[in-house]
Design an enzyme around this catalytic site. Structure first.
Site, PDB file in Angstrom:
ATOM      1  N   GLU A  90      36.933  67.721  28.879  1.00 31.59           N
ATOM      2  CA  GLU A  90      37.014  69.184  28.819  1.00 31.59           C
ATOM      3  C   GLU A  90      36.907  69.805  30.204  1.00 31.59           C
ATOM      4  O   GLU A  90      35.986  69.498  30.974  1.00 31.59           O
ATOM      5  CB  GLU A  90      35.877  69.719  27.936  1.00 31.59           C
ATOM      6  N   ASP A  91      37.862  70.662  30.548  1.00 27.39           N
ATOM      7  CA  ASP A  91      37.819  71.510  31.744  1.00 27.39           C
ATOM      8  C   ASP A  91      37.677  70.736  33.053  1.00 27.39           C
ATOM      9  O   ASP A  91      36.868  71.082  33.921  1.00 27.39           O
ATOM     10  CB  ASP A  91      36.711  72.562  31.612  1.00 27.39           C
ATOM     11  N   LYS A 111      31.552  73.824  22.968  1.00 30.26           N
ATOM     12  CA  LYS A 111      32.622  73.131  22.256  1.00 30.26           C
ATOM     13  C   LYS A 111      32.067  72.319  21.083  1.00 30.26           C
ATOM     14  O   LYS A 111      32.620  72.324  19.980  1.00 30.26           O
ATOM     15  CB  LYS A 111      33.381  72.205  23.207  1.00 30.26           C
ATOM     16  N   TYR A 145      30.954  81.107  21.879  1.00 28.32           N
ATOM     17  CA  TYR A 145      32.032  80.535  22.689  1.00 28.32           C
ATOM     18  C   TYR A 145      32.880  81.669  23.248  1.00 28.32           C
ATOM     19  O   TYR A 145      32.365  82.648  23.746  1.00 28.32           O
ATOM     20  CB  TYR A 145      32.842  79.505  21.881  1.00 28.32           C
ATOM     21  N   ASN A 204      42.552  82.498  29.950  1.00 31.21           N
ATOM     22  CA  ASN A 204      41.238  83.101  29.725  1.00 31.21           C
ATOM     23  C   ASN A 204      40.460  83.156  31.031  1.00 31.21           C
ATOM     24  O   ASN A 204      40.720  82.357  31.929  1.00 31.21           O
ATOM     25  CB  ASN A 204      40.450  82.268  28.706  1.00 31.21           C
ATOM     26  N   ARG A 262      37.449  73.006  36.526  1.00 35.10           N
ATOM     27  CA  ARG A 262      38.268  74.174  36.197  1.00 35.10           C
ATOM     28  C   ARG A 262      37.779  74.728  34.864  1.00 35.10           C
ATOM     29  O   ARG A 262      38.240  74.324  33.808  1.00 35.10           O
ATOM     30  CB  ARG A 262      39.743  73.784  36.096  1.00 35.10           C
ATOM     31  N   ASP A 269      41.012  68.228  25.299  1.00 33.17           N
ATOM     32  CA  ASP A 269      41.290  69.442  24.531  1.00 33.17           C
ATOM     33  C   ASP A 269      42.157  70.426  25.301  1.00 33.17           C
ATOM     34  O   ASP A 269      42.991  71.112  24.720  1.00 33.17           O
ATOM     35  CB  ASP A 269      39.978  70.110  24.121  1.00 33.17           C
ATOM     36  N   ASP A 270      41.982  70.508  26.620  1.00 29.42           N
ATOM     37  CA  ASP A 270      42.787  71.443  27.414  1.00 29.42           C
ATOM     38  C   ASP A 270      44.265  71.067  27.383  1.00 29.42           C
ATOM     39  O   ASP A 270      45.134  71.924  27.554  1.00 29.42           O
ATOM     40  CB  ASP A 270      42.302  71.463  28.861  1.00 29.42           C
TER      41      ASP A 270
END
Length: 559
Positions: free
Chosen positions: A241-242, A170, A99, A416, A152, A264-265
């Protein structure tokens, strides 16, 4: 929970081609006889520890982290148990390979390094047939789907189908960090196109070659997906996610009270940052209710953290309006203020009656420093949190302004990958004369300055979402709430010792991550039971209850 007997009906080469049951050189003589494997594998029975030593030896010959990533993904394709035995043998080492930070490079090159597809690829061209597509998945009791549309990815932007590396990684962390059994985990790319022209022109790109649709078309597709998941996999929690910030916030609000889901973000990032703040305040001597927090970046991560702080303060008796007054945000249009034309709805609670500032110019950061410094001097924040994806945004002038306002300024640079970090730890320590309490989005080595050694902390979501996931898995929770993430943050913070705090550590060592997640998962599970959200009976011992669900990468009996 070791790998159980599989009830396997496969024989011969089909056994070796199934990574969930393949043991390679680990089959016993009785298994080789019964499964028709004589001659298909070496005539030896090796322990998984011997196999692990061979994996570690082979990894030594890989030149780069990406080479190690590719090797480990190939291992997953052939022997799932040995793959997880490798990751769990040294999590501090291997979680960085499968990851963050290696996953960023892997996603950028995903279509070029693709060997064998993992998970499911659900295209918007299948709209109206999502249920049928989901039923193609061979596992019928899916417990988690980690789904992205890759709008994203990290700080890298729209990566289209190349973003599939994120949900794959993940879900590997669910197992490697918290022991969630891998069989019920399903990574998914919801393919609605991409606006990335580079990928649209790349002959090796594996996604739809069309631009992304309007929001209403996308949301209609996601509506069908969420409804289909609840029908086909009724015990499943959806992990978003994302997605782009606006979509992430809108979709979470759309489904959080209708289905078992979380983002999660938003919530995981908020949880780990809250844990860091709690421990930073143990160092600075402050209380959460007295903090003033300035965000650089006002996307889903900032809003998620701000909302979780407001919820946490609400548990301490602070009214939401009062809590929000202690939070200010910068975005690409400058300071978020009331009355700004076109202000997104999710930013309105944090738009205060203040003089407007000029729009941000990311191409000329030096011109932005004075207005950020002015905001610091006016607001005197105790904590500065970067979720901007703008590298080197926290300049010397900004760090020095934070140091003038605070004896121990709290500075978190969370974007990140590393080139998007707002401030590197060596700069933060140097510019603050060693006073800063620092956390970054990735793990940095110790910093040596003026005869002192500083240990930068990593505010990594892996401390939070796998533990929450284990609690959801064990309790079969009907819904996911902010209170679960607040409790996870408190539990993670409580596992940092006074001695570690003295070294500047805000989070527990990743070398002991499984035990950290078990303890955290137990506390989250208690919240689930207390809220009446569990679909199983309450156990007498919550830690023992979590432990009995932990996957152990050991070979079971295949026949």
């Amino acid at each position: 929970m070791s790998n159980p007997s599989t009830g396997n009906s496969k024989r011969g080469i089909d056994v070796l081609h199934d990574p969930s049951i393949n043991k390679s050189t680990g089959f016993t003589e009785a298994e080789r006889q019964a499964l028709g494997l004589i001659g298909l594998v070496p005539d030896v029975t090796e322990s998984i520890e011997t196999q692990l030593s061979r994996v570690l030896l082979q990894l030594k010959h890989k030149a780069t982290d990406l080479d190690q990533f590719i090797y480990l993904m190939n291992l997953l394709d052939t022997n799932e148990t040995l793959f997880y035995r490798t990751l769990m043998s040294d999590p501090a080492r291997f979680l960085e390979i499968v990851y963050d930070p290696t996953i960023g490079e892997a996603c950028l090159k995903f279509d070029h390094i693709l060997r064998r597809p993992h998970g499911m690829y659900l295209s918007i061209t299948r709209k109206g047939h999502v249920r049928e597509v989901l039923r193609n998945w061979p596992v019928k009791d899916v417990r988690f789907i980690c789904v992205t549309n890759a709008g994203r990815i990290l700080g890298l932007g729209d990566l289209g189908a190349n973003g599939m590396g994120i949900p794959i990684g993940k879900l590997q962390l669910y197992t490697a960090a918290a022991g969630v059994p891998p069989e019920g985990l399903l990574p998914m790319y919801l393919d609605a196109g991409t606006n990335n022209e580079t990928y649209l022109r790349d002959p090796l790109y594996v996604g739809l070659r069309q631009e992304r649709p309007a929001s209403e078309d996308l949301y209609a597709f996601v509506d069908e997906f969420v409804e289909a998941v609840q029908e086909v996999f009724p015990n499943c929690c959806i992990h978003f996610e994302d997605w782009t910030g606006v979509d992430a916030i809108a979709l979470l609000a759309r489904y959080r009270n209708k289905a078992s889901c979380y983002n999660d973000d938003i919530q995981g990032t908020a949880g780990v940052t809250l844990a860091g703040l709690i421990n930073a305040l143990k160092i600075t001597g402050g209380q959460l209710k007295d903090q003033r927090i300035l965000f650089l970046g006002a996307g889903s991560a900032a809003i998620g953290l701000a909302d979780l702080i407001v919820s946490a303060l609400g548990q301490q008796g602070v009214a939401p309006d009062g809590a929000r007054q202690q939070i200010r945000m910068f975005d690409t249009q400058g300071l978020v203020v009331a009355g700004r034309p076109g202000l997104a709805a999710h930013k309105l609670p944090y738009a205060h009656k203040l003089p407007p500032s000029k729009p941000f110019n990311h191409l000329d950061l030096a011109s932005e420093y004075p207005q950020i410094v002015a905001a610091i001097e006016d607001f005197r924040p105790t904590a500065l949190i970067g979720v901007s994806t703008v590298g080197k945004l926290f300049s010397r002038e900004i760090v020095e302004a934070m140091s003038r306002a605070n004896a121990r300024p709290i500075i978190f640079a969370l974007s990140n990958p590393i080139e998007k970090h707002e401030c590197l730890p060596e700069d933060a320590y140097a510019w603050s004369a060693g006073k800063v309490v620092y956390a970054g989005g990735v793990q940095f080595p110790p910093v040596h300055l003026g005869g002192q050694t500083f240990l930068p902390s990593q505010a990594n979501n892996l401390y939070i979402f796998p533990a929450v996931g284990m609690a959801i898995y064990a309790t079969n929770a009907k819904r996911v709430t902010d209170e679960m993430f607040i409790e996870a943050a408190l539990a993670v913070a409580d596992q940092v010792t006074p001695e570690q705090l003295k070294l500047g550590m805000l989070f527990p060592p990743q070398s002991n991550i499984l035990e950290v997640e078990v303890q955290t998962g137990a506390r989250v599970a208690k919240v689930v039971f207390d809220a009446g959200l569990s679909r199983v009976d309450r156990p007498p011992d919550m830690v023992a209850f979590i432990r009995q669900h932990v996957y152990k990468p050991q070979y079971g009996t295949v026949v």
